[in-house]
Design a protein around this motif. Structure first.
Motif, mmCIF file in Angstrom:
data_model
loop_
_atom_site.group_PDB
_atom_site.id
_atom_site.type_symbol
_atom_site.label_atom_id
_atom_site.label_comp_id
_atom_site.label_asym_id
_atom_site.label_seq_id
_atom_site.Cartn_x
_atom_site.Cartn_y
_atom_site.Cartn_z
ATOM 1 N N ALA A 87 58.878 45.025 39.299
ATOM 2 C CA ALA A 87 59.450 46.163 38.573
ATOM 3 C C ALA A 87 59.652 47.344 39.518
ATOM 4 O O ALA A 87 60.647 48.076 39.412
ATOM 5 C CB ALA A 87 58.545 46.550 37.412
ATOM 6 N N ASP A 88 58.719 47.547 40.454
ATOM 7 C CA ASP A 88 58.884 48.618 41.453
ATOM 8 C C ASP A 88 60.168 48.411 42.259
ATOM 9 O O ASP A 88 60.901 49.364 42.538
ATOM 10 C CB ASP A 88 57.688 48.638 42.404
ATOM 11 N N ALA A 89 60.411 47.155 42.653
ATOM 12 C CA ALA A 89 61.622 46.853 43.422
ATOM 13 C C ALA A 89 62.875 47.123 42.593
ATOM 14 O O ALA A 89 63.862 47.685 43.094
ATOM 15 C CB ALA A 89 61.594 45.393 43.881
ATOM 16 N N ASP A 90 62.851 46.751 41.329
ATOM 17 C CA ASP A 90 64.002 46.987 40.450
ATOM 18 C C ASP A 90 64.279 48.475 40.296
ATOM 19 O O ASP A 90 65.445 48.903 40.313
ATOM 20 C CB ASP A 90 63.757 46.360 39.078
ATOM 21 N N VAL A 91 63.224 49.268 40.139
ATOM 22 C CA VAL A 91 63.397 50.712 39.984
ATOM 23 C C VAL A 91 63.990 51.321 41.249
ATOM 24 O O VAL A 91 64.902 52.158 41.179
ATOM 25 C CB VAL A 91 62.048 51.380 39.647
ATOM 26 N N ALA A 92 63.494 50.900 42.408
ATOM 27 C CA ALA A 92 64.017 51.432 43.671
ATOM 28 C C ALA A 92 65.494 51.082 43.832
ATOM 29 O O ALA A 92 66.298 51.919 44.268
ATOM 30 C CB ALA A 92 63.210 50.884 44.842
ATOM 31 N N ALA A 93 65.865 49.857 43.477
ATOM 32 C CA ALA A 93 67.266 49.437 43.611
ATOM 33 C C ALA A 93 68.160 50.184 42.630
ATOM 34 O O ALA A 93 69.231 50.689 42.996
ATOM 35 C CB ALA A 93 67.376 47.928 43.394
ATOM 36 N N ALA A 94 67.724 50.268 41.375
ATOM 37 C CA ALA A 94 68.538 50.935 40.356
ATOM 38 C C ALA A 94 68.702 52.412 40.667
ATOM 39 O O ALA A 94 69.782 52.984 40.477
ATOM 40 C CB ALA A 94 67.899 50.746 38.978
ATOM 41 N N GLY A 95 67.653 53.054 41.162
ATOM 42 C CA GLY A 95 67.747 54.471 41.493
ATOM 43 C C GLY A 95 68.733 54.739 42.621
ATOM 44 O O GLY A 95 69.466 55.730 42.582
ATOM 45 N N THR A 96 68.754 53.861 43.612
ATOM 46 C CA THR A 96 69.687 54.023 44.730
ATOM 47 C C THR A 96 71.129 53.907 44.256
ATOM 48 O O THR A 96 72.000 54.716 44.644
ATOM 49 C CB THR A 96 69.400 52.963 45.809
ATOM 50 N N ARG A 97 71.401 52.916 43.430
ATOM 51 C CA ARG A 97 72.762 52.723 42.925
ATOM 52 C C ARG A 97 73.190 53.901 42.045
ATOM 53 O O ARG A 97 74.313 54.401 42.156
ATOM 54 C CB ARG A 97 72.853 51.417 42.143
ATOM 55 N N THR A 98 72.289 54.345 41.178
ATOM 56 C CA THR A 98 72.621 55.458 40.291
ATOM 57 C C THR A 98 72.905 56.730 41.071
ATOM 58 O O THR A 98 73.848 57.471 40.764
ATOM 59 C CB THR A 98 71.475 55.701 39.294
ATOM 60 N N SER A 99 72.104 56.999 42.093
ATOM 61 C CA SER A 99 72.293 58.210 42.898
ATOM 62 C C SER A 99 73.667 58.215 43.565
ATOM 63 O O SER A 99 74.363 59.239 43.566
ATOM 64 C CB SER A 99 71.198 58.314 43.960
ATOM 65 N N PHE A 100 74.066 57.061 44.106
ATOM 66 C CA PHE A 100 75.375 57.014 44.767
ATOM 67 C C PHE A 100 76.504 57.205 43.753
ATOM 68 O O PHE A 100 77.432 57.990 43.990
ATOM 69 C CB PHE A 100 75.573 55.693 45.494
ATOM 70 N N LEU A 101 76.459 56.476 42.644
ATOM 71 C CA LEU A 101 77.548 56.556 41.673
ATOM 72 C C LEU A 101 77.630 57.944 41.044
ATOM 73 O O LEU A 101 78.727 58.429 40.744
ATOM 74 C CB LEU A 101 77.346 55.490 40.584
ATOM 75 N N THR A 102 76.489 58.603 40.869
ATOM 76 C CA THR A 102 76.497 59.973 40.353
ATOM 77 C C THR A 102 77.182 60.907 41.335
ATOM 78 O O THR A 102 77.998 61.761 40.956
ATOM 79 C CB THR A 102 75.062 60.446 40.082
ATOM 80 N N ALA A 103 76.863 60.747 42.635
ATOM 81 C CA ALA A 103 77.501 61.576 43.661
ATOM 82 C C ALA A 103 79.001 61.318 43.734
ATOM 83 O O ALA A 103 79.803 62.253 43.893
ATOM 84 C CB ALA A 103 76.849 61.314 45.016
ATOM 85 N N ALA A 104 79.408 60.048 43.599
ATOM 86 C CA ALA A 104 80.836 59.712 43.641
ATOM 87 C C ALA A 104 81.577 60.314 42.450
ATOM 88 O O ALA A 104 82.692 60.844 42.590
ATOM 89 C CB ALA A 104 81.008 58.196 43.657
ATOM 90 N N GLU A 105 80.946 60.249 41.276
ATOM 91 C CA GLU A 105 81.583 60.822 40.083
ATOM 92 C C GLU A 105 81.720 62.334 40.224
ATOM 93 O O GLU A 105 82.748 62.909 39.854
ATOM 94 C CB GLU A 105 80.756 60.476 38.847
ATOM 95 N N GLN A 106 80.694 62.972 40.779
ATOM 96 C CA GLN A 106 80.768 64.413 40.977
ATOM 97 C C GLN A 106 81.847 64.776 41.995
ATOM 98 O O GLN A 106 82.520 65.804 41.858
ATOM 99 C CB GLN A 106 79.404 64.939 41.432
#
Length: 484
Positions: free
Chosen positions: A75-94
């Motif tokens: 679950a720790d690995a999943d959270v780290a992966a999901a957070g990285t993807r979300t951070s990038f896509l949020t920056a791209a949308e902004q």
């Protein structure tokens, strides 16, 4: 039973009670310490010559739910992966901007369209023609900035991969060293539980980078395997290899060997979120570098191509000669479909219409290929440019639906796709975070229960008091025997 045997029993009981109190105190003091596993004192009956001779301390063991620990690490690995993807896509949308924002891609498309309409209503106005030039420059600059942002994100991901690979190699070496220390401690009869706690903490850190499963080996040793099947630690630690690059451009890909993948002990392995080392933050960085950012780059390159082709199309500007670029250029050249990669970073306004670059505003009204100004009141070309911009057109590239869309409609489609991907990533992150929290809570409940530990301490105190009373009684009996 003789007095000597009775005394030996009581003394061993005192020793066991004292050791038990020490174990309870360790458990209570470390109840909230990350990586700490509850200690249990292991006792057995001591028998000498067929007679009871007290209690024997077999040692101290760690009480741990290994299955729950493994699930929490994944679950720790999943959270780290999901957070990285979300951070990038949020920056791209902004970076793309929200609809209605003046500096957003959609807002700049709308501003350019409005400038064309206003210029067509007063083709003699130098101010309105300049407004078209300014709006076009702003649009080209936005495309350039988006490309810079995406390539910078890829370079940041490449740097992060290098950093995490270095960290992973160090953690594997440290885990192997702790394996050896634990083996040496066991061989000398020393308590190795504190070393096991340290090792568990290292494996927890490894699992955030790469999801791993811990496999127990003899003599309290462990092996580590990734969920993708790679051997990270089995007797000796593996060496993970990666070569970062200094600069990344839109045309550089892993498939072309312009970018580095991963290797394990010198052997190349599949990289990315589904590779043998994927699933954690390391795989997510590969996803940003090789999938997410290139996908958005492909979309804005397709937008830039559509924008250029609209104004290069035959009939839009009759003064254009074959092979001559239209209102927008590829760094001064006409569009070439063989080098579409990175086009958004190279798109420029044609210098013929920009006075700041030696051009003249009248080319907007009279044609890019015109040799002299025409009638100042003629809005034919401006209307043609606006019609080309607003006309439904099926884009020649990019992941768009196969239906005709205006230029502004295509820009809205790109933002919609990025926003949808960001929402999906946030939903995935929320799920993985909730799962991680639940598993962490379960692990804490399965850990040190301070109420139960205090109850054990009361029993230990009673046992200590009882053994002390036995010793006092034996002492009194011996004194009486001596006095006879």
């Amino acid at each position: 039973m003789g007095l000597t045997t009775t005394l030996a029993n009581a003394l061993s009981g005192l020793n066991a009670a004292s050791r038990g109190a020490d174990v309870v105190s360790q458990n209570i003091s470390n109840a909230r310490t990350p990586g700490y596993a509850r200690r249990e004192l292991n006792l057995s009956a001591l028998s000498l010559g067929g007679q009871g001779a007290g209690v024997w301390i077999d040692g101290v063991s760690r009480s741990l739910n290994q299955s729950l620990l493994t699930d929490r690490r994944l679950a720790d690995a999943d959270v780290a992966a999901a957070g990285t993807r979300t951070s990038f896509l949020t920056a791209a949308e902004q970076a793309l901007g929200q609809p209605g924002d003046a500096g957003s891609l959609g807002g700049l498309y709308a501003a350019f369209d409005a400038a064309l309409v206003q210029a067509a209503s007063r083709p003699d106005s130098q101010a309105r023609l300049q407004a078209v030039v300014d709006a076009a420059n702003d649009l080209a600059t936005k495309f350039n900035g988006l490309t810079d942002m995406l390539q910078q994100a890829r370079m940041d991901a490449d740097d992060a991969i290098a950093t995490q690979v270095d960290e992973l190699n160090k953690l594997l070496i440290q885990t192997d060293e702790l394996n050896a220390d634990i083996l040496a401690a066991r061989a000398s009869g020393r308590d190795a539980t504190a070393l096991m706690d340290q090792r568990q903490g290292l494996v927890d850190r490894i699992s955030q980078i790469v999801p791993v499963r811990e496999v127990a080996r003899d003599h309290d040793q462990i092996a580590l395997y990734t969920t993708g099947g790679a051997i990270l630690l089995e007797g000796n630690p593996a060496t993970v290899g990666f070569s970062p690059v200094g600069v990344i451009t839109a045309d550089m890909t892993l498939a072309s060997s312009a970018l580095s993948g991963l290797s394990v002990n010198g052997q190349p392995v599949p990289s990315g979120p589904t590779g043998v080392l994927g699933g954690g933050s390391l795989g997510a960085q590969f996803s940003v570098r090789d999938e997410l950012a290139p996908e958005i780059q492909m979309q804005i390159d397709a937008l830039a191509r559509d924008l250029m082709e609209r104004f290069e199309a035959p009939g839009v500007d009759p003064t254009l000669a074959p092979g001559q670029p239209g209102l927008f250029t590829d760094a001064g050249l006409p569009f070439d479909p063989l080098i579409e990669e990175g086009l958004a970073g190279r798109i420029r306004l044609n210098t013929l219409v920009d006075p700041s670059q030696g051009g003249a505003l009248w080319h907007l009204r009279d044609g890019l290929g015109a040799v002299a100004p025409g009638q100042v009141g003629d809005a034919t070309l401006l209307n043609s440019l606006r019609d080309a911009f607003a006309a439904p057109r099926i884009p020649a590239s990019g992941p768009f639906i196969g239906a005709g869309r205006s230029a502004g409609g295509l820009a809205a489609d790109v933002l919609s796709q990025v926003a949808s991907n960001r929402q999906n990533a946030e939903a995935r992150e929320a799920y993985t975070t909730a799962r991680q929290t639940s598993l962490t809570d379960l692990q804490l409940k399965d850990g040190v229960d301070t109420d139960a530990e205090l109850q054990n301490l009361l029993l230990i105190e009673q046992a200590f008091s009882a053994n002390a009373r036995v010793i006092q009684t034996v002492d009194d009996l011996i004194n009486k025997l001596i006095g006879l």
